[in-house]
Scaffold this active site. Structure first.
Site, PDB file in Angstrom:
ATOM      1  N   LYS A  21      20.579 -24.478  12.748  1.00  0.00           N
ATOM      2  CA  LYS A  21      21.361 -23.696  11.781  1.00  0.00           C
ATOM      3  C   LYS A  21      20.715 -22.339  11.537  1.00  0.00           C
ATOM      4  CE  LYS A  21      22.001 -23.807   6.711  1.00  0.00           C
ATOM      5  NZ  LYS A  21      20.981 -22.812   6.358  1.00  0.00           N
ATOM      6  N   ASN A  22      19.393 -22.348  11.295  1.00  0.00           N
ATOM      7  CA  ASN A  22      18.708 -21.117  10.906  1.00  0.00           C
ATOM      8  C   ASN A  22      18.495 -20.158  12.067  1.00  0.00           C
ATOM      9  OD1 ASN A  22      18.568 -21.845   8.207  1.00  0.00           O
ATOM     10  ND2 ASN A  22      16.626 -22.928   8.476  1.00  0.00           N
ATOM     11  N   CYS A  69      22.268 -21.456  -1.256  1.00  0.00           N
ATOM     12  CA  CYS A  69      21.584 -22.386  -2.157  1.00  0.00           C
ATOM     13  C   CYS A  69      20.819 -21.626  -3.232  1.00  0.00           C
ATOM     14  CB  CYS A  69      20.605 -23.268  -1.383  1.00  0.00           C
ATOM     15  SG  CYS A  69      21.384 -24.594  -0.456  1.00  0.00           S
ATOM     16  N   ASP A 117      11.900 -26.731   3.982  1.00  0.00           N
ATOM     17  CA  ASP A 117      13.191 -27.383   4.166  1.00  0.00           C
ATOM     18  C   ASP A 117      13.078 -28.882   4.401  1.00  0.00           C
ATOM     19  OD1 ASP A 117      14.646 -25.122   3.738  1.00  0.00           O
ATOM     20  OD2 ASP A 117      15.172 -24.760   5.825  1.00  0.00           O
TER      21      ASP A 117
END
Length: 425
Positions: free
Chosen positions: A22-23, A116, A311
């Site tokens: 994702k990152n 977030c 994370d």
């Protein structure tokens, strides 16, 4: 309103395949803005954040075609230079269009980012770095504007090894005049992945993955194809799930070296892990044998890569709650990362917060309870807690988890977990 419904006590076993990071994928599609023409990005995860980033790119004039895990990006000769607030506020990572759009258009206006709520995550380093490269920055109530005829290379020393700032400045500098050096750069594998893609586009980048990146500006980039690096955080989440509730789980399509510190801490907890070429095999506590291996207390400190990743912090909090003895987990990256603690306490976890330290008294019985995902990783951690809790756990606001995990319930269920996505009435 939907939720994850988790019934605990099932042993996990089988194989789970990790998707693209994702990152990394979010930043790679933003980098495509730097070159007119068609770029193809493969191994893109099917998650909400990618859909949000695709919407941002479409607003900028890019034609985005998503087919399974392949994104085809057709970038026009003229792209938009303003990102709409209603899209940007859904996704903090959309701030990463700042660098490539400034480099491509000479002017960019971005809304303040969302994503977030993990505490103070200002964009000062992004903007001060762009100013050093010659940009003029204007601040509005809910937007930031940057302008420069052409950026000029400079030496940039980051006060903190920020991933986002490193990425934005790297993309801004690839077509700047002269040489840019980013000192105290973030070292994450996703930075190296972005640099590899930029290099395939014609950029001249050296040192990515180290604390000093050198960029020699070029006048023009060309579109290119790229395969996204595997998601180390997704891999670590499934490894944590196996450590809690396994059996034997193979985590496939992963680079074990990207998880070195996390794997070290899992082993210190007493988890047996075998590393192979592109996979991990995690041997959980084998509850069904009646002679489970005991998890041991261990202290953990989150730090920028190659330190322990923030994370994975909420997922490891759950593991520590099941370990014998007292552990301390210190959060040094995001000051809002402990929002999951109150929810874990509702399930019976014994966790005390002292500033940026969490003291976890382990081997406590967790009981199913109605809880709420407060952010992406917290939501995943609460589902994991439900795997070993007595009774039913209902995790509300599952959309947070959808931002970073594809078909989370389905994939856990394929390993033997009793997890479903359900509607609450």
């Amino acid at each position: 309103m939907s939720a994850f419904l988790v019934r605990g006590g099932r042993e996990l076993s089988g194989t789970v395949r990790v998707g693209g990071a994702k990152n990394s994928a979010l930043k790679l599609v933003a980098a495509a803005l730097l070159a007119e023409g068609r770029s193809v990005i493969r191994n893109v995860p099917d998650i909400m954040d990618m859909a949000a980033m695709a919407a941002v790119l479409r607003e900028l004039g890019v034609t985005v075609t998503a087919d399974d895990d392949v994104y085809v990006l057709d970038v026009p000769s003229e792209v938009g230079n303003s990102t709409p607030a209603h899209l940007v506020k859904r996704l903090r990572a959309s701030l990463v269009v700042l660098g490539p759009l400034l480099a491509r258009c000479g002017r960019v206006r971005v809304a303040q980012p969302g994503g977030c709520n993990l505490g103070s995550r200002g964009i000062d380093m992004h903007l001060s770095g762009l100013e050093r490269l010659g940009a003029t920055i204007t601040y509005g109530e809910d937007y930031v504007e940057a302008e420069a005829d052409r950026l000029v290379g400079a030496d940039l020393e980051l006060p903190y090894a920020s991933v986002g700032a490193t990425e934005n400045l790297l993309m801004a500098a690839v077509t700047a005049k002269g040489t840019t050096r980013i000192m105290n750069a973030a070292r994450e594998p996703e930075i190296a992945d972005l640099a590899a893609y930029l290099t395939s586009m014609g950029a001249q980048v050296g040192g990515a993955g180290t604390s000093q990146i050198a960029i020699h500006g070029v006048t023009r980039l060309s579109p290119a194809n790229h395969v996204v690096v595997p998601d180390r955080i997704e891999a670590g989440t499934y490894a944590a799930a196996a450590a809690l509730a396994g059996g034997e789980v193979k985590v496939d399509a992963v680079v074990p070296g990207h998880l070195r510190m996390a794997l070290s801490k899992l082993r210190a907890l007493g988890v047996e892990i075998d590393e192979g070429d592109g996979h991990l095999v995690v041997h959980g506590p084998l509850r069904a044998t009646g002679n489970p291996r005991r998890l041991r207390a261990v202290d953990i400190v989150t730090l920028p890569y190659p330190g322990f990743p923030t994370d994975l912090q909420p997922q490891l909090l759950v593991l520590l709650s099941q370990a014998h003895g007292s552990s301390m987990l210190t959060e040094n990256v995001f000051d809002g990362r402990f929002s999951v603690v109150d929810q874990l306490r509702l399930m019976g976890a014994d966790i005390t917060l002292e500033g940026h330290h969490a003291i976890v008294r382990g081997a406590r019985l967790l009981r199913g309870a109605p809880v709420r995902a407060t952010d992406l990783r917290a939501g995943a951690a609460l589902v994991l807690a439900g795997l070993v809790a007595e009774g039913e756990t209902v995790v509300a606001e599952p959309h947070h988890v959808d931002r970073g995990y594809s078909d989370f319930a389905t994939r856990l269920r394929a390993l033997g977990a009793d997890v479903e996505r359900t509607d609450l009435h």
